[in-house]
Write an enzyme that holds these catalytic residues in place. Structure first.
Site, PDB file in Angstrom:
ATOM      1  N   HIS A 182       0.761  -1.250   0.000  1.00  0.00           N
ATOM      2  CA  HIS A 182       0.000   0.000   0.000  1.00  0.00           C
ATOM      3  C   HIS A 182       0.795   1.306   0.000  1.00  0.00           C
ATOM      4  O   HIS A 182       0.202   2.364  -0.191  1.00  0.00           O
ATOM      5  CB  HIS A 182      -0.978   0.003   1.175  1.00  0.00           C
ATOM      6  CG  HIS A 182      -1.918  -1.158   1.145  1.00  0.00           C
ATOM      7  ND1 HIS A 182      -2.863  -1.320   0.138  1.00  0.00           N
ATOM      8  CD2 HIS A 182      -2.043  -2.240   1.953  1.00  0.00           C
ATOM      9  CE1 HIS A 182      -3.534  -2.448   0.351  1.00  0.00           C
ATOM     10  NE2 HIS A 182      -3.054  -3.030   1.444  1.00  0.00           N
ATOM     11  N   HIS A 204      -3.219  -3.194   7.965  1.00  0.00           N
ATOM     12  CA  HIS A 204      -4.294  -3.566   7.043  1.00  0.00           C
ATOM     13  C   HIS A 204      -4.903  -2.299   6.460  1.00  0.00           C
ATOM     14  O   HIS A 204      -5.112  -1.325   7.185  1.00  0.00           O
ATOM     15  CB  HIS A 204      -5.346  -4.381   7.813  1.00  0.00           C
ATOM     16  CG  HIS A 204      -6.655  -4.530   7.114  1.00  0.00           C
ATOM     17  ND1 HIS A 204      -6.821  -5.363   6.030  1.00  0.00           N
ATOM     18  CD2 HIS A 204      -7.856  -3.954   7.332  1.00  0.00           C
ATOM     19  CE1 HIS A 204      -8.075  -5.275   5.612  1.00  0.00           C
ATOM     20  NE2 HIS A 204      -8.727  -4.428   6.379  1.00  0.00           N
TER      21      HIS A 204
END
Ligand SMILES: *[C@@H]1O[C@H](CO)[C@@H](O)[C@H](O)[C@H]1NC(C)=O
Ligand SMILES: *[C@@H]1O[C@H](CO)[C@@H](O)[C@H](O)[C@H]1NC(C)=O
Ligand SMILES: *[C@@H]1O[C@H](CO)[C@@H](O)[C@H](O)[C@H]1NC(C)=O
Ligand SMILES: *[C@@H]1O[C@H](CO)[C@@H](O)[C@H](O)[C@H]1NC(C)=O
Length: 151
Positions: free
Chosen positions: A40, A148
């Site tokens: 990410h 996450h």
């Protein structure tokens, strides 16, 4: 002999990925925090209008191994800014846990979506334009860092 060959292959692969500038190969076990960063965080690129960005990045960040990951978001902000989200006010995660946090400020993100009809190993993606959006992450561990990407 075979070992030497595979070592050379491994080094070549590592070099290739480094040249691509998109993957930091790491030795040993990948932690959840490292995994989050691999999937990410892309602080250095600002791929606005770069149609091939997701095709390249999804491969070199190893998200097309075995299967094509359907959807993935890259955040174009310094890692420290994304880690700082963990000290914002918590909110309930989609799955009910209490360790989600929304960024106080909008962040620059790119969303990669698997193209319909794209079949492994040919994973082809659409690349969104850069979007400015509050993001939500789940945090865990010591230090308390993102593990996450929620939304
Ligand atoms: C598009 O993004 C990829 C991945 O970051 C990069 O390798 C490539 O050079 C970029 N293309 C352009 C035209 O900037
Ligand atoms: C890519 O991910 C797979 C598991 O998803 C792993 O087995 C493999 O070693 C990874 N490749 C690299 C170059 O890290
Ligand atoms: C924030 O965390 C605390 C402590 O874990 C919890 O009691 C509270 O319900 C959480 N708030 C939300 C909105 O999830
Ligand atoms: C993947 O795409 C390439 C180029 O479009 C094509 O040559 C190749 O046959 C495809 N492979 C598979 C397994 O579909």
């Amino acid at each position: 002999m075979a070992l030497k060959k595979s070592l050379i292959l491994f080094l070549m692969l590592a070099l290739m990925l480094l040249v691509l500038g998109c993957f930091e190969a790491s030795l040993g076990q990948e932690t959840k925090a490292m995994r989050f960063q691999r999937q990410h965080i892309d602080s250095n690129n600002f791929p606005n209008g770069n149609a091939t960005y997701c095709n390249v990045m999804m491969v070199c960040r190893n998200m097309t191994w075995g299967r094509c990951k359907e959807i993935n978001t890259f955040v174009h902000e310094p890692l420290s800014a994304v880690e700082a989200i963990c000290s914002e006010k918590n909110r309930t995660c989609i799955k009910g846990m209490k360790n989600c946090y929304q960024s106080r400020y909008p962040m620059s993100i790119t969303v990669c979506r698997l193209r319909r009809g794209s079949r492994h190993p040919n994973c082809t993606y659409t690349t969104s334009p850069i979007i400015q959006q509050h993001i939500t992450v789940a945090c865990a561990g010591v230090p308390y860092v993102p593990v996450h990407f929620e939304s």
